[in-house]
Design a protein around this motif. Sequence first.
Motif, PDB file in Angstrom:
ATOM      1  N   ILE A 132       0.776  -1.240   0.122  1.00  0.00           N
ATOM      2  CA  ILE A 132       0.072   0.202  -0.053  1.00  0.00           C
ATOM      3  C   ILE A 132       0.849   1.425  -0.129  1.00  0.00           C
ATOM      4  O   ILE A 132       0.617   2.141  -0.534  1.00  0.00           O
ATOM      5  N   TRP A 133       2.104   1.273   0.532  1.00  0.00           N
ATOM      6  CA  TRP A 133       2.871   2.501   0.696  1.00  0.00           C
ATOM      7  C   TRP A 133       3.348   2.836  -0.657  1.00  0.00           C
ATOM      8  O   TRP A 133       3.206   4.087  -0.996  1.00  0.00           O
ATOM      9  N   THR A 134       3.886   2.085  -1.246  1.00  0.00           N
ATOM     10  CA  THR A 134       4.265   2.220  -2.751  1.00  0.00           C
ATOM     11  C   THR A 134       2.884   2.745  -3.683  1.00  0.00           C
ATOM     12  O   THR A 134       3.223   3.590  -4.460  1.00  0.00           O
ATOM     13  N   THR A 135       1.859   1.956  -3.600  1.00  0.00           N
ATOM     14  CA  THR A 135       0.885   2.321  -4.329  1.00  0.00           C
ATOM     15  C   THR A 135       0.430   3.797  -4.060  1.00  0.00           C
ATOM     16  O   THR A 135       0.199   4.433  -5.029  1.00  0.00           O
ATOM     17  N   VAL A 136       0.407   4.013  -2.868  1.00  0.00           N
ATOM     18  CA  VAL A 136      -0.042   5.676  -2.402  1.00  0.00           C
ATOM     19  C   VAL A 136       0.896   6.516  -2.825  1.00  0.00           C
ATOM     20  O   VAL A 136       0.900   7.523  -3.435  1.00  0.00           O
ATOM     21  N   VAL A 137       2.379   6.313  -2.808  1.00  0.00           N
ATOM     22  CA  VAL A 137       3.451   7.116  -3.293  1.00  0.00           C
ATOM     23  C   VAL A 137       3.390   7.324  -4.734  1.00  0.00           C
ATOM     24  O   VAL A 137       3.523   8.338  -5.317  1.00  0.00           O
ATOM     25  N   ASP A 138       2.928   6.311  -5.443  1.00  0.00           N
ATOM     26  CA  ASP A 138       3.012   6.290  -7.135  1.00  0.00           C
ATOM     27  C   ASP A 138       1.718   6.993  -7.365  1.00  0.00           C
ATOM     28  O   ASP A 138       1.614   7.017  -8.751  1.00  0.00           O
ATOM     29  N   MET A 139       0.617   7.310  -6.566  1.00  0.00           N
ATOM     30  CA  MET A 139      -0.619   7.878  -7.140  1.00  0.00           C
ATOM     31  C   MET A 139      -0.249   8.996  -7.756  1.00  0.00           C
ATOM     32  O   MET A 139       0.794   9.874  -7.419  1.00  0.00           O
ATOM     33  N   LYS A 140      -1.309   9.415  -8.673  1.00  0.00           N
ATOM     34  CA  LYS A 140      -1.061  10.497  -9.380  1.00  0.00           C
ATOM     35  C   LYS A 140      -1.586  11.758  -8.389  1.00  0.00           C
ATOM     36  O   LYS A 140      -2.129  11.533  -7.383  1.00  0.00           O
ATOM     37  N   TRP A 141      -1.364  12.978  -8.621  1.00  0.00           N
ATOM     38  CA  TRP A 141      -1.297  14.047  -7.617  1.00  0.00           C
ATOM     39  C   TRP A 141      -2.915  14.384  -7.428  1.00  0.00           C
ATOM     40  O   TRP A 141      -3.213  14.488  -6.349  1.00  0.00           O
TER      41      TRP A 141
END
Length: 325
Positions: free
Chosen positions: A34-43
């Motif tokens: 989930i951490w990488t998923t949230v960091v890689d999210m579009k703004w």
Amino acid sequence: MRKEVQRRIVSKDGHNKVRIDNVEGMVKLYLHDIWTTVVDMKWRYKLTLFASTFVMTWFIFGVFFYFIGMGNGDFDVEHNSTHVPCLMNVETLTGAFLFSLESQTTIGYGFRYISEECPLAIFTLVAQLVITGLAEIFVTGAFLAKLARPKKRAETIKFSKEAVICRHQGRRCLMVRVANMRKSLLIQCQLTGKLLRSYVTEEGEMTQIHQSSVDFCMDSSGECPFLILPLTFYHVIDERSPLAGLTADNLKTRDFELLITLNATMESTAATCQSRTSYVPQEVLWGYEFMPVLFCTTGGRYVADFNFFDKVQVCNDPALNVEKK
């Protein structure tokens, strides 16, 4: 006549253009990290998550407090004079929401508060502060991590739009130009290349994408250069090169993609950044060389004029010019 679409694996600005389809359990895989998923999210999604985290926790715990008050009979029209409400001055769901908001944001107006006679409400308040504190730390940390990613620094690294093939020190070379658009240094720079093309093995097996290493160097005896000025890296095309056999006649008909990757360390933060681009045969010019981009002013200062960064000129090598004809 319909123009054939040029297929690319990596775009000119370094983004992956391969689409991933038919992956079983894709959502589960993304939620597992989930951490990488949230960091890689579009703004736009990250800002929505950031705002909704606060609003939803305020509302959810506001509902909990409302049900606690309802179970305690605080909203009854008639109750005896000795009845002590769990939540003072909270009579509606809106009031419970405002109490949740004031508690979580530590505003504490003092008008709404929990009485000492309601342990369940006290426990719910403590749980709210612990759970929402952890959630806010996670979302805020992911927000800051995206802001501080070296990826943004890599966007200030510029590659030439086209690569050229000419002679350098008597050898036929493929050249690309790279520049740092900031004054802060990039140290320990390493430019590597991968030639992506279809390949048929000795057993007759067809490989759609085969990767071959393409080594780039400079006239610095293999040392890591400082990317303080626009630099030209070159790859020698000899019998050991994956581009061996490339000529002016078959260049445009060859099917390959040259992926260029620059790895460097930022002087200011010591973090490693990576920038990528790619070249297809239509973007490789045979018999051309880059025009000078570095000039000296009358005041004795060096100036890198980026009006000439992507400009090329015909090289003076008669052999390459004959091959081109």
